[in-house]
Design a protein around this motif. Structure first.
Motif, PDB file in Angstrom:
ATOM      1  N   HIS A 111    -120.160 -85.385 -25.544  1.00 21.63           N
ATOM      2  CA  HIS A 111    -121.524 -85.331 -25.030  1.00 21.63           C
ATOM      3  C   HIS A 111    -121.667 -85.946 -23.642  1.00 21.63           C
ATOM      4  N   ARG A 112    -120.761 -86.846 -23.301  1.00 19.02           N
ATOM      5  CA  ARG A 112    -120.801 -87.505 -21.991  1.00 19.02           C
ATOM      6  C   ARG A 112    -119.437 -87.304 -21.338  1.00 19.02           C
ATOM      7  N   LYS A 113    -119.365 -86.327 -20.484  1.00 19.65           N
ATOM      8  CA  LYS A 113    -118.090 -85.888 -19.910  1.00 19.65           C
ATOM      9  C   LYS A 113    -117.402 -86.967 -19.080  1.00 19.65           C
ATOM     10  N   SER A 114    -118.126 -87.956 -18.594  1.00 16.44           N
ATOM     11  CA  SER A 114    -117.504 -89.016 -17.794  1.00 16.44           C
ATOM     12  C   SER A 114    -116.624 -89.932 -18.642  1.00 16.44           C
ATOM     13  N   ILE A 115    -116.778 -89.889 -19.952  1.00 15.34           N
ATOM     14  CA  ILE A 115    -116.046 -90.797 -20.845  1.00 15.34           C
ATOM     15  C   ILE A 115    -114.617 -90.317 -21.112  1.00 15.34           C
ATOM     16  N   GLY A 116    -114.410 -89.015 -21.191  1.00 15.82           N
ATOM     17  CA  GLY A 116    -113.089 -88.468 -21.507  1.00 15.82           C
ATOM     18  C   GLY A 116    -111.989 -88.960 -20.578  1.00 15.82           C
ATOM     19  N   PRO A 117    -112.181 -88.872 -19.264  1.00 19.91           N
ATOM     20  CA  PRO A 117    -111.124 -89.362 -18.363  1.00 19.91           C
ATOM     21  C   PRO A 117    -110.828 -90.853 -18.523  1.00 19.91           C
ATOM     22  N   VAL A 118    -111.841 -91.642 -18.871  1.00 23.81           N
ATOM     23  CA  VAL A 118    -111.626 -93.080 -19.063  1.00 23.81           C
ATOM     24  C   VAL A 118    -110.771 -93.302 -20.310  1.00 23.81           C
ATOM     25  N   ILE A 119    -111.041 -92.535 -21.367  1.00 24.99           N
ATOM     26  CA  ILE A 119    -110.208 -92.614 -22.576  1.00 24.99           C
ATOM     27  C   ILE A 119    -108.769 -92.241 -22.225  1.00 24.99           C
ATOM     28  N   GLY A 120    -108.622 -91.171 -21.460  1.00 31.75           N
ATOM     29  CA  GLY A 120    -107.288 -90.711 -21.085  1.00 31.75           C
ATOM     30  C   GLY A 120    -106.520 -91.733 -20.270  1.00 31.75           C
ATOM     31  N   ARG A 121    -107.180 -92.330 -19.280  1.00 34.07           N
ATOM     32  CA  ARG A 121    -106.505 -93.347 -18.451  1.00 34.07           C
ATOM     33  C   ARG A 121    -106.100 -94.555 -19.291  1.00 34.07           C
ATOM     34  N   GLY A 122    -106.999 -94.982 -20.159  1.00 30.39           N
ATOM     35  CA  GLY A 122    -106.684 -96.137 -21.006  1.00 30.39           C
ATOM     36  C   GLY A 122    -105.547 -95.840 -21.961  1.00 30.39           C
ATOM     37  N   GLY A 123    -105.579 -94.657 -22.572  1.00 26.36           N
ATOM     38  CA  GLY A 123    -104.508 -94.274 -23.492  1.00 26.36           C
ATOM     39  C   GLY A 123    -103.173 -94.182 -22.784  1.00 26.36           C
ATOM     40  N   GLU A 124    -103.184 -93.618 -21.585  1.00 29.17           N
ATOM     41  CA  GLU A 124    -101.934 -93.497 -20.819  1.00 29.17           C
ATOM     42  C   GLU A 124    -101.410 -94.872 -20.429  1.00 29.17           C
TER      43      GLU A 124
END
Length: 197
Positions: A111-124
């Motif tokens: 629902h909030r597209k800005s969150i996905g990249p933050v999840i990805g960076r943290g996971g990486e």
């Protein structure tokens, strides 16, 4: 001005309390419950103070993710330095609250597209830190001789518990016990439990 204000308050005890309260609220009631009022009530401050630290709710969500990643990187560095580092990583991966919070953030990212990249960076960031920490461990155990790269071990040990939790939330359980037993058998061979003969 907003960026400058944020720099000075990053380590504030109130800010830390707000992040903790928001994370707890998200875990117990879901991401929709994370509002200025909801967080303020849980933290015992005013909604205006929450908004002072986090001018948008998205900034609050990003801060929860980033501070959580920082904490996990530190925690996993200790796990990798433990006497039985693979078991410590497996224990981390089986943290049900952590997995539940990640699933909540994944739902939020729809629902909030800005969150996905933050999840990805943290996971990486977490995954790379674990790979670097576990490479010498796997060499010590001579697992690299079997063609098992550290990245594959980290991925499996992280992904299996999360997938199990996701499936269990929908009532799918076939193969879960067998998969856990397989990982435990692997750990028993590589890092025998203390006192086990």
């Amino acid at each position: 001005m907003r960026a400058q204000r944020g720099v000075g308050i990053r380590r504030s005890g109130t800010r830390v309390d707000i992040l903790r309260a928001a994370g707890e609220l998200m875990l117990t009631q879901g991401y929709a419950a994370v509002t200025y009022r909801g967080v303020a009530a849980r933290c015992g401050v005013t909604p205006g103070l929450v908004q002072y630290y986090f001018p948008t709710v998205d900034e609050l969500f990003v801060a929860i993710l980033e501070s959580g990643t920082d904490d996990l990187v530190e925690r996993l560095a200790h796990a990798a330095a433990a006497e039985q580092p693979l078991r410590a990583v497996w224990e981390y991966a089986n943290d049900k609250d952590g997995a539940a919070l990640l699933l909540e953030f994944m739902a939020l990212a729809n629902h909030r597209k800005s969150i996905g990249p933050v999840i990805g960076r943290g996971g990486e960031r977490l995954r790379r830190a674990l790979v670097v920490a576990l490479e010498p461990v796997l060499e010590r155990y001579r697992l690299g001789d079997n063609g098992i790269p550290a990245a594959a071990v980290v991925f499996l040990m992280s992904a299996i518990p999360r997938m199990i939790q996701l499936e269990e939330s929908f009532g799918t359980v076939t193969g879960h016990g067998e998969m856990i037993a397989l990982v435990e058998k692997y750990l028993d061979r590589v890092e025998p439990r203390k006192g086990a003969s």
